[in-house]
Design an enzyme around this catalytic site. Structure first.
Site, mmCIF file in Angstrom:
data_model
loop_
_atom_site.group_PDB
_atom_site.id
_atom_site.type_symbol
_atom_site.label_atom_id
_atom_site.label_comp_id
_atom_site.label_asym_id
_atom_site.label_seq_id
_atom_site.Cartn_x
_atom_site.Cartn_y
_atom_site.Cartn_z
ATOM 1 N N GLY A 188 -5.875 2.619 3.573
ATOM 2 C CA GLY A 188 -6.751 2.414 2.423
ATOM 3 C C GLY A 188 -6.954 3.649 1.575
ATOM 4 N N CYS A 201 -11.524 -16.059 5.455
ATOM 5 C CA CYS A 201 -12.839 -16.692 5.357
ATOM 6 C C CYS A 201 -13.871 -15.723 5.921
ATOM 7 C CB CYS A 201 -12.819 -17.997 6.152
ATOM 8 S SG CYS A 201 -14.345 -18.919 6.127
ATOM 9 N N THR A 258 -5.079 0.816 -7.947
ATOM 10 C CA THR A 258 -3.759 1.413 -7.813
ATOM 11 C C THR A 258 -3.666 2.064 -6.432
ATOM 12 O OG1 THR A 258 -4.585 3.475 -8.765
ATOM 13 C CG2 THR A 258 -3.590 1.892 -10.293
ATOM 14 N N GLU A 278 -0.500 -2.490 -14.872
ATOM 15 C CA GLU A 278 0.508 -2.332 -13.819
ATOM 16 C C GLU A 278 1.782 -1.748 -14.432
ATOM 17 O OE1 GLU A 278 2.667 -1.801 -10.938
ATOM 18 O OE2 GLU A 278 0.805 -2.786 -10.295
ATOM 19 N N ARG A 329 6.110 -6.565 -10.300
ATOM 20 C CA ARG A 329 4.853 -6.949 -9.647
ATOM 21 C C ARG A 329 4.070 -7.945 -10.502
ATOM 22 N NH1 ARG A 329 2.297 -1.448 -6.929
ATOM 23 N NH2 ARG A 329 3.887 -1.195 -5.299
ATOM 24 N N GLN A 356 -0.676 1.789 7.154
ATOM 25 C CA GLN A 356 -1.752 1.228 6.329
ATOM 26 C C GLN A 356 -2.775 0.575 7.259
ATOM 27 O OE1 GLN A 356 -3.523 0.764 3.781
ATOM 28 N NE2 GLN A 356 -2.429 1.603 2.048
ATOM 29 N N GLY A 401 0.783 -1.234 0.000
ATOM 30 C CA GLY A 401 0.000 0.000 0.000
ATOM 31 C C GLY A 401 0.809 1.275 0.000
ATOM 32 N N GLY A 456 0.135 -5.263 -3.391
ATOM 33 C CA GLY A 456 -0.302 -6.166 -2.338
ATOM 34 C C GLY A 456 -1.799 -6.309 -2.244
ATOM 35 N N MET A 457 -2.532 -5.236 -2.494
ATOM 36 C CA MET A 457 -3.991 -5.293 -2.475
ATOM 37 C C MET A 457 -4.540 -5.557 -3.873
ATOM 38 S SD MET A 457 -5.158 -4.772 0.687
ATOM 39 C CE MET A 457 -3.944 -6.041 1.009
#
Length: 555
Positions: free
Chosen positions: A492, A410, A264, A196, A201, A130, A52, A176-177
């Site tokens: 975020g 989950c 992004t 990207e 990545r 983050q 992030g 990562g996200m």
């Protein structure tokens, strides 16, 4: 010399049952901090950056070393305080208190902006945590895969009568996200084209099976998507290109995807988004000499991308913001209708939040994947009548590569979290698992975040910006006996736009752990039901009644 940069470091969390600390209550946060910096987990581990943009696990390497040292000597009636990635104090508390309390990136509201934060960051006085980077419960890209999958399944239901076959998603970002989007999309039956700018990545996502193919031109990528759709088999393509360029080019060509979104790192215009026409090396150099120029150029490119998203929406694409604040950045650059497409939470996820359903996750401290497979089976046993959940667990086992310590995400809610956790604790007690597990969640959850451009966008009662709720959540989890609790700002969506809390608890098989687990993993999701019931959501009110929550103003 930058105290945050050390390319010689290679951090791997211990596996097995031999302790480096005095108990599992301190071994667990130590292993999870180290796991956040595992080379297969973190984006730039040599810089302590987990994901992030500049989301870090510790303020600098001296602070990291000291945190490890303190955890190894910490007693089970002591609590370590961590202030923006720096260990600042150890205090005598009690055995049921958290072993670690963390506060990251928090600023007085008037000064809660990137400009002030970046000055503090340069002085070594702050750290951007983050969400799960600075709270030591990041599990790699899997951590967001199921939430993204649930979103795309909901998109298919709302817009395409549940049919995703032959349809494709356009998006940006494979960090990562964002890296979750390609796998989640194909799991939901869509093909995915993800732009990207960083080829490493794309290559990483190929290695970990989150991306199927790489393309270096838009024509090549579109041909791959078309071929897959003709064959009726979804494919994910990582396209080496700037998202703003690609989105605008598709508008120009009259090519309309079925779904459009973006992940992004638009929340951080200085460090997270590459302006159009710039190389990564040019951006890195400019950040050292002209921060304001970088921010302006990045936001101008975001405006181009958002305008293209609006144009694609007009052309018929189901368009959604995936929580990176790109609409806000474009709005600030003059795109007055930037918020004409919705955020993913109010559009697709909020009904789940109303029942306390969110990103429940657990990690096998043993390092043994079999411990995760055994807990997968236990979840199916305890929740036998949820084929959607069973399907998720089967797909996760088949398609998700573990990063660092084996883990599972989950989405379950109030009625299931505590009983699953108690079952895991019992498995540890009986020796069915080879070592304890930790249970945590993303800060993106039903009761743990205030973020008007993401999780709390368009609340029924207009309480989008009220941040009492994550504070209450953190206080209650502390009082309930969580192993570590964190309170962050800016995750975020960036500085000034969110406050949120995290919680992690250890299942070490003891009776004392069972009591703590029962309290924490009931109370934590219950605050989400409470928050949504208070805002007037009938689903939440009904859930509160069914589960017997004591909500005085709901009587």
């Amino acid at each position: 010399m930058d105290k945050r940069h050390d390319p010689s470091r290679r951090i791997i969390a211990p596996h097995g049952t031999q302790l480096s600390c005095k108990s599992w209550l301190t071994e667990a946060p130590m292993r999870m901090l180290m796991n956040n910096l595992h080379p297969d987990v973190a984006e730039r581990p040599e810089d302590l950056v987990v994901y992030g943009g500049i989301g870090r696990a510790a303020r600098d390497w001296d602070c990291y070393d000291k945190i490890i040292e303190v955890l190894q000597r910490l007693e089970d009636d002591e609590t370590l305080l961590v202030q923006s990635g720096k260990p600042v104090g150890v205090f005598r508390t009690h055995a049921d208190a958290p072993r670690v309390l963390i506060a990251n990136s928090n600023l007085v509201p008037h000064w809660a902006n990137w400009e002030h934060f970046n000055e503090l960051d340069k002085l070594g006085l702050a750290m951007y945590g983050q969400m799960t980077a600075g709270s030591w419960i990041y599990i790699g890209t899997q951590g967001i895969v199921q939430g993204t999958y649930e979103t795309f399944v909901s998109v298919a239901k709302q817009h395409f009568e549940g049919i995703s076959k032959g349809k494709w998603i356009l998006t940006g970002g494979l960090g990562g996200m964002g890296g979750a989007q390609t796998l989640a999309g194909t799991m939901a039956g869509f093909s995915v084209l993800a732009c990207e700018v960083d080829e490493t990545r794309i290559d990483f996502r190929l290695r970990t099976r989150y991306v199927d193919k790489k393309a270096t031109s838009l024509d090549e990528a579109l041909a791959m998507i078309e071929e897959a759709n003709q064959a009726g088999k979804p494919v994910s393509v990582g396209l080496l290109a700037n998202a703003a360029d690609v989105f605008a080019e598709l508008v120009k060509r009259g090519v309309t995807p079925d779904v459009v979104t973006d992940q992004t790192s638009a929340h951080d215009p200085l460090n997270g988004y590459l302006p159009q026409g710039w190389t990564m090396a040019e951006a890195a150099a400019m950040r050292k000499t002209d921060e304001a120029g970088v921010v302006k150029a990045a936001k101008a490119s975001m405006a181009v991308q958002v305008q293209a998203m609006l144009d694609l929406q007009t052309a018929g694409a189901a368009t959604l913001d995936y929580g990176n604040n790109i609409r806000q950045m474009a709005f600030e650059m003059g795109v007055e209708n930037a918020f004409d497409f919705p955020g993913f939470v109010p559009a697709y996820i909020r009904p789940l939040f109303c029942e306390g359903i969110g990103p429940f996750r657990w990690v096998a401290l043993s390092g043994d994947p079999e411990d995760i497979y055994k807990t997968d089976a236990k979840v199916k046993e305890l929740i036998p009548d949820n084929p959607h959940l069973h399907n998720w667990l089967d797909m996760a086992r088949e398609r998700i590569a573990f990063q660092g310590l084996p883990a599972r995400i989950c989405w379950v809610g109030l009625k299931d979290r505590a009983r699953l956790a108690l079952a895991f604790n019992e498995m540890v007690k009986k020796g069915e698992l080879s070592a304890p597990v930790v249970i945590g969640r993303d800060h993106l959850d039903s009761g743990s975040v205030a973020s008007p451009n993401r999780e709390t966008e368009s609340m029924l009662d207009g309480s989008d910006a009220v941040s009492d709720w994550p504070l209450l959540n953190a206080l209650l989890n502390t009082a309930s006996g969580a192993t570590w609790v964190s309170l962050h700002h800016g995750g975020g969506v960036g500085m000034g736009f969110s406050q949120h809390s995290g919680v992690v608890i250890v299942c070490d098989g003891t009776d004392a752990a069972a009591k703590r687990v029962g309290r924490v993993l009931w109370n934590d999701p219950a605050t989400g039901v409470m928050r949504h019931a208070d805002a007037g959501y009938e689903i939440a009110k009904n859930c509160a009644k069914e589960q017997g929550l004591d909500l005085p103003m709901q009587e």
